[in-house]
Design a protein around this motif. Structure first.
Motif, PDB file in Angstrom:
ATOM      1  N   THR A  82       0.841  -1.192   0.000  1.00 39.14           N
ATOM      2  CA  THR A  82       0.000   0.000   0.000  1.00 39.14           C
ATOM      3  C   THR A  82       0.879   1.246   0.000  1.00 39.14           C
ATOM      4  O   THR A  82       1.905   1.309   0.673  1.00 39.14           O
ATOM      5  N   GLY A  83       0.475   2.210  -0.805  1.00 41.09           N
ATOM      6  CA  GLY A  83       1.174   3.486  -0.821  1.00 41.09           C
ATOM      7  C   GLY A  83       2.422   3.519  -1.678  1.00 41.09           C
ATOM      8  O   GLY A  83       3.072   4.558  -1.779  1.00 41.09           O
ATOM      9  N   THR A 137       4.381   4.029  -4.834  1.00 46.74           N
ATOM     10  CA  THR A 137       4.286   4.530  -6.203  1.00 46.74           C
ATOM     11  C   THR A 137       5.699   4.451  -6.760  1.00 46.74           C
ATOM     12  O   THR A 137       6.652   4.845  -6.115  1.00 46.74           O
TER      13      THR A 137
END
Ligand code: SAM
Length: 234
Positions: free
Chosen positions: A144-145, A147
């Protein structure tokens, strides 16, 4: 266990099964894998190489004998050598090994340098076996999170298909066969679609180890491009 430990455990399990005598860890960093491998008595020569000499020097003295090694010697013979050098360059001291490990290293190279790595490892060092691990980018959506890449120094992160196409090309070119596996399981039900967190290729040279001397041509002549930082005989 952490992913880092799982990758190292994978190598240790391989060493237990295959009993290589000469092992080199490329991109050895602070020598944490080498420290674990030193306890396997079949290993006679343990070598580490990293481009970052300062990183290697930080903890390298931990590779020396500890007091219990003298009280209760468990080694028939063991030599450890650490070098500062780049895996894109040849060094004659790295030829003829039974196992080369490259754990989370290639993604730090440009694609042009990965080509050099392939030639140096499979075409020049010609080891009996090679273990290469690298991130599997298909797993990234599970972080998650995240990029972009998992680490800012990564030059690429490959899908399983991209890794496999590089590996199969190497096999064709240099006479190896490869099996694909990995460490870091996806949650139940997702393993098929995303694969392992770290993908691993285990390569074996097609010709048996006895053909080794035939493979080494005359171009073996004394290329010493690495700098010896540490060596010790047990
Ligand atoms: N293999 C270690 C492990 O499993 O913990 C460390 C992996 S770390 C992510 C990548 C290492 O590769 C770094 O220590 C870096 O200095 C080294 N490295 C990067 N480019 C290199 C090159 N061209 N030749 C040798 N080592 C290199």
């Amino acid at each position: 266990p952490s992913l880092h430990r799982q990758r190292h455990q994978f190598v240790i399990d391989f060493v237990r099964r295959n009993k290589p005598r000469k092992v080199v860890d490329l991109g050895c960093s602070e020598c944490s894998l080498l420290k674990k491998l030193k306890f396997h008595r079949e290993v006679e020569l343990l070598v580490g190489v990293d481009i970052n000499g300062a990183k290697v020097k930080k903890k390298m003295h931990g590779l020396g004998p500890i007091s219990t090694d003298y009280l209760q010697p468990t080694y028939d013979q063991l030599r450890v050598e650490l070098y500062q050098g780049s895996v894109t360059q040849k060094d004659v001291r790295l030829r003829g090994f039974d196992l080369v490990t490259s754990i989370e290293l290639i993604e730090h190279l440009t694609l042009a340098d990965v080509e050099c790595f392939s030639e140096v490892v499979f075409g020049y060092m010609i080891p009996v076996a090679v273990i290469v691990s690298t991130p599997n980018s298909e797993f990234n959506p599970l972080f998650t999170g995240l990029t972009g890449f998992r680490h800012s120094d990564h030059k690429f992160e490959w899908t399983r298909a991209e890794f496999q196409s590089w590996a199969l090309k190497v096999c064709l070119e240099y006479g190896y066969e490869v099996e694909f596996t990995g460490v870091g399981q996806a949650p139940p039900g997702q393993q098929e679609s995303v694969g392992f967190c770290s993908q691993i290729g285990v390569f074996h040279r097609r010709a048996g180890r006895d053909h080794c001397n035939m493979l080494f041509g005359d171009d073996a002549d004394d290329v010493f491009s690495y700098t010896l930082l540490y060596s010790i005989n047990y």
